[in-house]
Design a protein around this motif. Structure first.
Motif, PDB file in Angstrom:
ATOM      1  N   VAL A  96       6.822   7.821  16.530  1.00 61.86           N
ATOM      2  CA  VAL A  96       5.477   7.715  17.091  1.00 61.86           C
ATOM      3  C   VAL A  96       4.510   7.116  16.072  1.00 61.86           C
ATOM      4  CG1 VAL A  96       3.506   9.081  17.903  1.00 61.86           C
ATOM      5  CG2 VAL A  96       5.787   9.516  18.825  1.00 61.86           C
ATOM      6  N   CYS A  97       4.591   7.550  14.822  1.00 63.78           N
ATOM      7  CA  CYS A  97       3.722   6.985  13.777  1.00 63.78           C
ATOM      8  C   CYS A  97       3.975   5.493  13.616  1.00 63.78           C
ATOM      9  CB  CYS A  97       3.936   7.716  12.451  1.00 63.78           C
ATOM     10  SG  CYS A  97       3.250   9.378  12.417  1.00 63.78           S
ATOM     11  N   TYR A  98       5.235   5.092  13.627  1.00 66.74           N
ATOM     12  CA  TYR A  98       5.579   3.683  13.502  1.00 66.74           C
ATOM     13  C   TYR A  98       5.049   2.909  14.707  1.00 66.74           C
ATOM     14  CZ  TYR A  98       8.411  -0.321  12.054  1.00 66.74           C
ATOM     15  OH  TYR A  98       8.825  -1.558  11.618  1.00 66.74           O
ATOM     16  N   LEU A  99       5.280   3.462  15.890  1.00 69.52           N
ATOM     17  CA  LEU A  99       4.870   2.793  17.117  1.00 69.52           C
ATOM     18  C   LEU A  99       3.359   2.626  17.193  1.00 69.52           C
ATOM     19  CD1 LEU A  99       5.786   1.562  19.800  1.00 69.52           C
ATOM     20  CD2 LEU A  99       5.669   3.866  20.796  1.00 69.52           C
ATOM     21  N   GLN A 100       2.586   3.602  16.748  1.00 73.18           N
ATOM     22  CA  GLN A 100       1.134   3.454  16.831  1.00 73.18           C
ATOM     23  C   GLN A 100       0.655   2.283  15.975  1.00 73.18           C
ATOM     24  OE1 GLN A 100       0.345   7.402  14.731  1.00 73.18           O
ATOM     25  NE2 GLN A 100      -1.653   6.459  14.520  1.00 73.18           N
ATOM     26  N   ILE A 101       1.313   2.043  14.864  1.00 76.09           N
ATOM     27  CA  ILE A 101       0.969   0.896  14.017  1.00 76.09           C
ATOM     28  C   ILE A 101       1.306  -0.411  14.734  1.00 76.09           C
ATOM     29  CG2 ILE A 101       1.508  -0.297  11.856  1.00 76.09           C
ATOM     30  CD1 ILE A 101       2.069   2.609  10.708  1.00 76.09           C
ATOM     31  N   VAL A 102       2.508  -0.468  15.305  1.00 79.76           N
ATOM     32  CA  VAL A 102       2.940  -1.668  16.027  1.00 79.76           C
ATOM     33  C   VAL A 102       2.022  -1.937  17.217  1.00 79.76           C
ATOM     34  CG1 VAL A 102       4.827  -2.659  17.394  1.00 79.76           C
ATOM     35  CG2 VAL A 102       5.334  -1.464  15.247  1.00 79.76           C
ATOM     36  N   LEU A 103       1.678  -0.908  17.962  1.00 80.33           N
ATOM     37  CA  LEU A 103       0.796  -1.087  19.120  1.00 80.33           C
ATOM     38  C   LEU A 103      -0.603  -1.535  18.699  1.00 80.33           C
ATOM     39  CD1 LEU A 103       1.819   1.956  21.335  1.00 80.33           C
ATOM     40  CD2 LEU A 103       2.525  -0.442  21.573  1.00 80.33           C
ATOM     41  N   GLY A 109      -8.636  -7.405  18.115  1.00 80.75           N
ATOM     42  CA  GLY A 109      -9.681  -6.862  17.266  1.00 80.75           C
ATOM     43  C   GLY A 109      -9.295  -5.602  16.515  1.00 80.75           C
ATOM     44  N   VAL A 110      -8.035  -5.201  16.614  1.00 82.61           N
ATOM     45  CA  VAL A 110      -7.589  -3.993  15.915  1.00 82.61           C
ATOM     46  C   VAL A 110      -6.604  -4.410  14.831  1.00 82.61           C
ATOM     47  CG1 VAL A 110      -6.507  -1.719  16.128  1.00 82.61           C
ATOM     48  CG2 VAL A 110      -7.994  -2.569  17.949  1.00 82.61           C
ATOM     49  N   GLY A 111      -5.349  -4.551  15.149  1.00 86.15           N
ATOM     50  CA  GLY A 111      -4.339  -5.002  14.199  1.00 86.15           C
ATOM     51  C   GLY A 111      -3.667  -3.868  13.448  1.00 86.15           C
ATOM     52  N   ARG A 112      -2.494  -4.168  12.948  1.00 85.68           N
ATOM     53  CA  ARG A 112      -1.711  -3.183  12.195  1.00 85.68           C
ATOM     54  C   ARG A 112      -2.439  -2.706  10.949  1.00 85.68           C
ATOM     55  NH1 ARG A 112       4.627  -5.152  12.378  1.00 85.68           N
ATOM     56  NH2 ARG A 112       4.784  -5.193  14.668  1.00 85.68           N
ATOM     57  N   GLU A 113      -3.051  -3.650  10.241  1.00 82.70           N
ATOM     58  CA  GLU A 113      -3.748  -3.308   8.992  1.00 82.70           C
ATOM     59  C   GLU A 113      -4.818  -2.249   9.229  1.00 82.70           C
ATOM     60  OE1 GLU A 113      -3.049  -4.329   5.871  1.00 82.70           O
ATOM     61  OE2 GLU A 113      -1.333  -5.402   6.717  1.00 82.70           O
ATOM     62  N   ARG A 114      -5.586  -2.444  10.284  1.00 82.59           N
ATOM     63  CA  ARG A 114      -6.674  -1.503  10.571  1.00 82.59           C
ATOM     64  C   ARG A 114      -6.124  -0.124  10.915  1.00 82.59           C
ATOM     65  NH1 ARG A 114     -12.358  -1.282  11.181  1.00 82.59           N
ATOM     66  NH2 ARG A 114     -12.669   0.970  11.247  1.00 82.59           N
ATOM     67  N   ILE A 115      -5.066  -0.077  11.702  1.00 82.54           N
ATOM     68  CA  ILE A 115      -4.481   1.217  12.061  1.00 82.54           C
ATOM     69  C   ILE A 115      -3.964   1.921  10.812  1.00 82.54           C
ATOM     70  CG2 ILE A 115      -2.621   2.360  13.339  1.00 82.54           C
ATOM     71  CD1 ILE A 115      -5.017   1.435  15.075  1.00 82.54           C
ATOM     72  N   MET A 116      -3.286   1.206   9.935  1.00 88.55           N
ATOM     73  CA  MET A 116      -2.773   1.837   8.706  1.00 88.55           C
ATOM     74  C   MET A 116      -3.916   2.338   7.826  1.00 88.55           C
ATOM     75  SD  MET A 116       0.666  -0.327   7.700  1.00 88.55           S
ATOM     76  CE  MET A 116       0.042  -1.980   7.961  1.00 88.55           C
ATOM     77  N   LYS A 117      -4.954   1.538   7.701  1.00 89.31           N
ATOM     78  CA  LYS A 117      -6.130   1.948   6.910  1.00 89.31           C
ATOM     79  C   LYS A 117      -6.750   3.212   7.507  1.00 89.31           C
ATOM     80  CE  LYS A 117     -10.752   0.408   5.792  1.00 89.31           C
ATOM     81  NZ  LYS A 117     -11.829   0.014   6.658  1.00 89.31           N
ATOM     82  N   LEU A 128       5.475   8.038   0.152  1.00 89.44           N
ATOM     83  CA  LEU A 128       5.169   6.951  -0.776  1.00 89.44           C
ATOM     84  C   LEU A 128       3.676   6.792  -1.036  1.00 89.44           C
ATOM     85  CD1 LEU A 128       7.780   4.260   0.314  1.00 89.44           C
ATOM     86  CD2 LEU A 128       7.971   6.039  -1.428  1.00 89.44           C
ATOM     87  N   GLY A 129       2.867   7.689  -0.489  1.00 85.79           N
ATOM     88  CA  GLY A 129       1.452   7.726  -0.826  1.00 85.79           C
ATOM     89  C   GLY A 129       0.492   7.002   0.096  1.00 85.79           C
ATOM     90  N   SER A 130       0.989   6.114   0.941  1.00 86.22           N
ATOM     91  CA  SER A 130       0.107   5.433   1.877  1.00 86.22           C
ATOM     92  C   SER A 130       0.892   5.073   3.136  1.00 86.22           C
ATOM     93  CB  SER A 130      -0.489   4.156   1.281  1.00 86.22           C
ATOM     94  OG  SER A 130       0.490   3.140   1.203  1.00 86.22           O
ATOM     95  N   THR A 131       0.153   4.862   4.195  1.00 90.80           N
ATOM     96  CA  THR A 131       0.787   4.464   5.448  1.00 90.80           C
ATOM     97  C   THR A 131       1.488   3.129   5.282  1.00 90.80           C
ATOM     98  OG1 THR A 131      -0.935   5.657   6.655  1.00 90.80           O
ATOM     99  CG2 THR A 131       0.375   4.070   7.896  1.00 90.80           C
ATOM    100  N   ARG A 132       0.829   2.188   4.605  1.00 91.45           N
ATOM    101  CA  ARG A 132       1.432   0.861   4.408  1.00 91.45           C
ATOM    102  C   ARG A 132       2.744   0.956   3.636  1.00 91.45           C
ATOM    103  NH1 ARG A 132       0.891  -4.304   4.195  1.00 91.45           N
ATOM    104  NH2 ARG A 132      -1.263  -4.706   4.606  1.00 91.45           N
ATOM    105  N   ALA A 133       2.763   1.714   2.568  1.00 90.33           N
ATOM    106  CA  ALA A 133       3.991   1.855   1.776  1.00 90.33           C
ATOM    107  C   ALA A 133       5.100   2.462   2.632  1.00 90.33           C
ATOM    108  CB  ALA A 133       3.734   2.700   0.537  1.00 90.33           C
ATOM    109  N   TRP A 134       4.765   3.482   3.404  1.00 89.76           N
ATOM    110  CA  TRP A 134       5.761   4.094   4.292  1.00 89.76           C
ATOM    111  C   TRP A 134       6.268   3.072   5.300  1.00 89.76           C
ATOM    112  CZ3 TRP A 134       5.234   4.887   9.680  1.00 89.76           C
ATOM    113  CH2 TRP A 134       6.294   5.572  10.260  1.00 89.76           C
ATOM    114  N   PHE A 135       5.350   2.376   5.972  1.00 89.93           N
ATOM    115  CA  PHE A 135       5.705   1.421   7.021  1.00 89.93           C
ATOM    116  C   PHE A 135       6.596   0.303   6.484  1.00 89.93           C
ATOM    117  CE2 PHE A 135       4.810  -2.238   9.800  1.00 89.93           C
ATOM    118  CZ  PHE A 135       5.057  -1.688  11.048  1.00 89.93           C
ATOM    119  N   GLU A 136       6.277  -0.185   5.302  1.00 94.65           N
ATOM    120  CA  GLU A 136       7.010  -1.328   4.747  1.00 94.65           C
ATOM    121  C   GLU A 136       8.276  -0.957   3.994  1.00 94.65           C
ATOM    122  OE1 GLU A 136       4.085  -3.436   2.430  1.00 94.65           O
ATOM    123  OE2 GLU A 136       3.124  -4.261   4.235  1.00 94.65           O
ATOM    124  N   HIS A 137       8.355   0.291   3.458  1.00 98.08           N
ATOM    125  CA  HIS A 137       9.472   0.609   2.568  1.00 98.08           C
ATOM    126  C   HIS A 137      10.237   1.885   2.893  1.00 98.08           C
ATOM    127  CE1 HIS A 137       7.949  -2.597   0.037  1.00 98.08           C
ATOM    128  NE2 HIS A 137       6.760  -2.011   0.029  1.00 98.08           N
TER     129      HIS A 137
END
Length: 159
Positions: A96-103, A109-117, A128-137
């Motif tokens: 679900v966490c992964y999917l919310q980023i993808v959605l 006007g939203v984007g993955r970056e904004r959701i992770m932030k 790994l300390g951040s949503t981006r680090a988790w999502f990417e690694h």
């Protein structure tokens, strides 16, 4: 309340309604200040009951996408029984966490970056300390789960 996160009132309602409708879900907005039906956390957090995601104008977009994700990962026949809490497992919660980023990436006007932030600002915590680090690694298991359940393509795009 974290004021810096993107709120439902800050995006076009039709965009999120169209996205949810693609998955057989609907969005119901309740009046400002009213309790949000089916909200697990209360306050301004989105709620879920059956095939409906409930929110207010001050509900964070990431919250709507997260709660919608809980319904999306369920088979449609199980959605009707959902009220407030839909998680069956850690694997499902990760998906679900992964999917919310993808959605978030498909919402204009939203984007993955904004959701992770916004997830970071809201206090989601990942090893790994951040949503981006988790999502990417560190989220390959979540991505694989979504692919196996027919919700993502092999390229990681929503179906």
């Amino acid at each position: 309340m974290t004021a810096s996160v993107l709120r439902v009132a800050g995006i076009r309602r039709g965009d999120i309604e169209t996205l949810l409708a693609h998955y057989g879900l609907s969005l119901t907005l309740v009046d400002d200040g009213a309790a949000i039906p089916g909200s697990f956390w209360g306050d301004d957090e989105a709620g879920i009951i059956g095939h409906t995601v409930y929110a207010r104008g001050d509900t964070p977009v990431h919250s709507v996408l997260h709660e919608a994700g809980h319904l999306i990962v369920l088979p449609p026949e199980r959605r009707a029984d959902v009220h407030t809490d839909a998680t069956d497992s850690i694997e499902e919660e990760d998906a679900v966490c992964y999917l919310q980023i993808v959605l978030g990436g498909v919402l204009q006007g939203v984007g993955r970056e904004r959701i992770m932030k916004d997830m970071d600002a809201w206090g989601y915590s990942f090893r790994l300390g951040s949503t981006r680090a988790w999502f990417e690694h560190d989220a390959e298991n979540a991505k694989d789960w979504l692919i196996q359940h027919g919700l993502l393509t092999e390229a990681g795009e929503p179906v």
